[in-house]
Design an enzyme around this catalytic site. Structure first.
Site, PDB file in Angstrom:
ATOM      1  N   LYS A   1      -1.314  -1.380  -9.105  1.00 21.08           N
ATOM      2  CA  LYS A   1      -1.449   0.070  -8.853  1.00 21.08           C
ATOM      3  C   LYS A   1      -0.470   0.767  -9.781  1.00 21.08           C
ATOM      4  O   LYS A   1       0.605   0.218 -10.076  1.00 21.08           O
ATOM      5  CB  LYS A   1      -1.088   0.326  -7.396  1.00 21.08           C
ATOM      6  CG  LYS A   1      -1.092   1.761  -6.933  1.00 21.08           C
ATOM      7  CD  LYS A   1      -0.749   1.771  -5.431  1.00 21.08           C
ATOM      8  CE  LYS A   1      -0.255   3.110  -4.987  1.00 21.08           C
ATOM      9  NZ  LYS A   1       0.645   2.978  -3.816  1.00 21.08           N
TER      10      LYS A   1
ATOM     11  N   HIS B   1       6.797   3.171   4.410  1.00 20.88           N
ATOM     12  CA  HIS B   1       5.729   2.239   4.781  1.00 20.88           C
ATOM     13  C   HIS B   1       6.170   0.814   4.470  1.00 20.88           C
ATOM     14  O   HIS B   1       7.146   0.598   3.751  1.00 20.88           O
ATOM     15  CB  HIS B   1       4.433   2.556   3.984  1.00 20.88           C
ATOM     16  CG  HIS B   1       4.588   2.302   2.519  1.00 20.88           C
ATOM     17  ND1 HIS B   1       5.231   3.177   1.677  1.00 20.88           N
ATOM     18  CD2 HIS B   1       4.230   1.245   1.734  1.00 20.88           C
ATOM     19  CE1 HIS B   1       5.251   2.687   0.450  1.00 20.88           C
ATOM     20  NE2 HIS B   1       4.650   1.493   0.454  1.00 20.88           N
TER      21      HIS B   1
ATOM     22  N   ASP C   1       4.317  -2.786   2.873  1.00 20.59           N
ATOM     23  CA  ASP C   1       3.105  -3.150   2.130  1.00 20.59           C
ATOM     24  C   ASP C   1       2.310  -4.177   2.942  1.00 20.59           C
ATOM     25  O   ASP C   1       2.881  -5.085   3.537  1.00 20.59           O
ATOM     26  CB  ASP C   1       3.476  -3.751   0.765  1.00 20.59           C
ATOM     27  CG  ASP C   1       4.108  -2.718  -0.165  1.00 20.59           C
ATOM     28  OD1 ASP C   1       4.000  -1.500   0.106  1.00 20.59           O
ATOM     29  OD2 ASP C   1       4.705  -3.140  -1.174  1.00 20.59           O
TER      30      ASP C   1
ATOM     31  N   HIS D   1       9.997   0.798   3.063  1.00 16.92           N
ATOM     32  CA  HIS D   1      10.491   1.454   1.853  1.00 16.92           C
ATOM     33  C   HIS D   1       9.761   2.765   1.617  1.00 16.92           C
ATOM     34  O   HIS D   1       8.723   3.033   2.236  1.00 16.92           O
ATOM     35  CB  HIS D   1      10.346   0.523   0.636  1.00 16.92           C
ATOM     36  CG  HIS D   1       8.942   0.038   0.396  1.00 16.92           C
ATOM     37  ND1 HIS D   1       8.335  -0.939   1.142  1.00 16.92           N
ATOM     38  CD2 HIS D   1       8.009   0.413  -0.523  1.00 16.92           C
ATOM     39  CE1 HIS D   1       7.113  -1.148   0.701  1.00 16.92           C
ATOM     40  NE2 HIS D   1       6.885  -0.334  -0.314  1.00 16.92           N
TER      41      HIS D   1
HETATM   42  O1  LIG Z   1       7.287   3.777  -6.496  1.00 18.19           O
HETATM   43  C1  LIG Z   1       7.869   2.893  -5.897  1.00 18.19           C
HETATM   44  O2  LIG Z   1       8.957   2.437  -6.276  1.00 18.19           O
HETATM   45  C2  LIG Z   1       7.277   2.310  -4.642  1.00 18.19           C
HETATM   46  C3  LIG Z   1       5.793   2.470  -4.541  1.00 18.19           C
HETATM   47  C4  LIG Z   1       5.236   1.819  -3.329  1.00 18.19           C
HETATM   48  O3  LIG Z   1       5.943   1.525  -2.396  1.00 18.19           O
HETATM   49  C5  LIG Z   1       3.803   1.487  -3.240  1.00 18.19           C
HETATM   50  O4  LIG Z   1       3.041   1.907  -4.121  1.00 18.19           O
HETATM   51  O5  LIG Z   1       3.428   0.799  -2.284  1.00 18.19           O
HETATM   52 FE   LIG Z   2       4.995   0.072  -1.085  1.00 23.37          FE
END
Ligand SMILES: O=C(O)CCC(=O)C(=O)O
Ligand SMILES: [Fe+2]
Length: 163
Positions: free
Chosen positions: A30, A49, A51, A105
């Site tokens: 992503k 959230h 992952d 995070h």
């Molecule tokens: O941008 C970030 O450092 C974290 C992004 C994130 O947690 C995600 O895309 O699941």
């Molecule tokens: Fe994330």
């Protein structure tokens, strides 16, 4: 990494790798783009959230912004040149019956600079059934999570339904 995490659970080296689908592990990249924000004090890039993956391998640009919750405090994750960031995701938490924690995070935004991050979500195939590994549960440590197919877990998580 999965070998070391397996050892940490006193399992055979291949245990976690096999449980998350072996060579059929799905890797999804992503790309997050966070434009500069005039009010970083009231906005977030991504809300808090965990992952849903087994693990996430993340490469950020040099604008810090990732935070993790530890002991009820949001801790800034420093930018370290050439380092990757690895998150434990929900599926490893479930397989370990909660011994490993899926890290909570979020990401903040920067007033002046574009922040970008490139997470690769490493997830089991949709029809893999993920539940606490039988080697980590016993009478004193009963399963804390239901076993279900990863695609059903993902459906519930995306639609904010109970697991
Ligand atoms: O941008 C970030 O450092 C974290 C992004 C994130 O947690 C995600 O895309 O699941
Ligand atoms: Fe994330």
């Amino acid at each position: 990494m999965l070998t070391e995490l397996s050892k940490g659970l006193e399992l055979e080296d291949q245990a976690l790798k096999e449980a998350v689908g072996g060579d059929s592990l799905n890797l999804n990249l992503k790309i997050n783009y966070y434009p500069p924000c005039p009010r970083p004090d009231v906005a977030l890039g991504v809300v808090a959230h965990t992952d849903m993956s087994a693990m996430t391998i993340l490469v950020p640009n040099d604008v810090p912004g990732l935070q993790i919750l530890k002991d009820d405090l949001w801790i800034n994750v420093d930018y370290v040149p050439n380092a990757i960031i690895v998150h434990i995701g929900d599926q490893i938490e479930i397989l370990s019956n909660g011994i490993y924690k899926s890290v909570l995070h979020r990401s903040t935004v920067n007033k002046d600079k574009v922040r970008m991050s490139w997470p690769v979500f490493c997830s089991p195939p949709g029809d893999s059934v993920i539940g606490p590994l039988q080697q980590v549960v016993n009478e004193d440590n009963p399963p804390k999570y239901k076993a279900k197919m990863f695609k059903d877990y993902a459906y519930c998580k995306i639609n904010k339904l109970p697991q």
